[in-house]
Design a protein around this motif. Sequence first.
Motif: not given
Length: 259
Positions: A133, A150-151, A153, A155, A157, A169, A171-173
Amino acid sequence: MATTHVDGRALAVTASEDHTARVWDLATGEQFGAPLTGHGHRVCAATTARVDGRTLAVTGSWDDTVRVWDLLTGMQLTDAFTGHDQPIREVAVTTFDARPVVAARASDGTLRTWHLTEHRHGGDAVDGPGRETASLTTVTVGGRQVVATGRYDGTVALWDLARPRTAQPLPGRADAVLAGGMATATVDGRTLLLTAGRDGLVRIADLETRQTFGAPLDCRDTEPTALATAVTDGRTLVLRLVAARFRHYEARSGMPMTI
């Protein structure tokens, strides 16, 4: 970095390696009051809150503690919050069961909470966000108080404090979320989450619809190191801290600005 208003002034609070946090007047660019001193190591995180009529700053440090300050007086209000055994990377304030709660994430990814006015631990540590994280903030979504993480990787959540081990979750980067690279804002009645990534883009998501909001803010000239939002003169501004200098963007248009 975090923003707030005190006596009609728009202020920003920044963390520093010199063991202090500092407060800045966004209209003048001048420092507001004396530095906030008391931590025994570099200050890595800062946020603000309005509690019982007072405007507070909450800071986290490599000394493994969280401290609370009165922004008008610059005085520390309580003993330091302890419990983490790793440097504090992120802090946030939210409301849970009608009480203000401080949330802090340490280097090992552990998230702990404290009741701000009661100065006691809020429950068991939450390991759910994970070691990777990078950033966190708090926001109200559908009447629920949640922590957004925000992580590294990419993502993102949402964590419901009533069910802290259950994540929703978003929509991730495609790239890593930066440490300190999350902020929230309300524009045209929409609750927005902003995330800054290592690609130099700040992406904006509508948390009710879970869809993107407008085009990303293009910050690829220099990588931002912290992100915050503020409202001044009726405009919602996105602030990023780069090499100890502020850059400003208008949230609706995404256009760079100066103040």
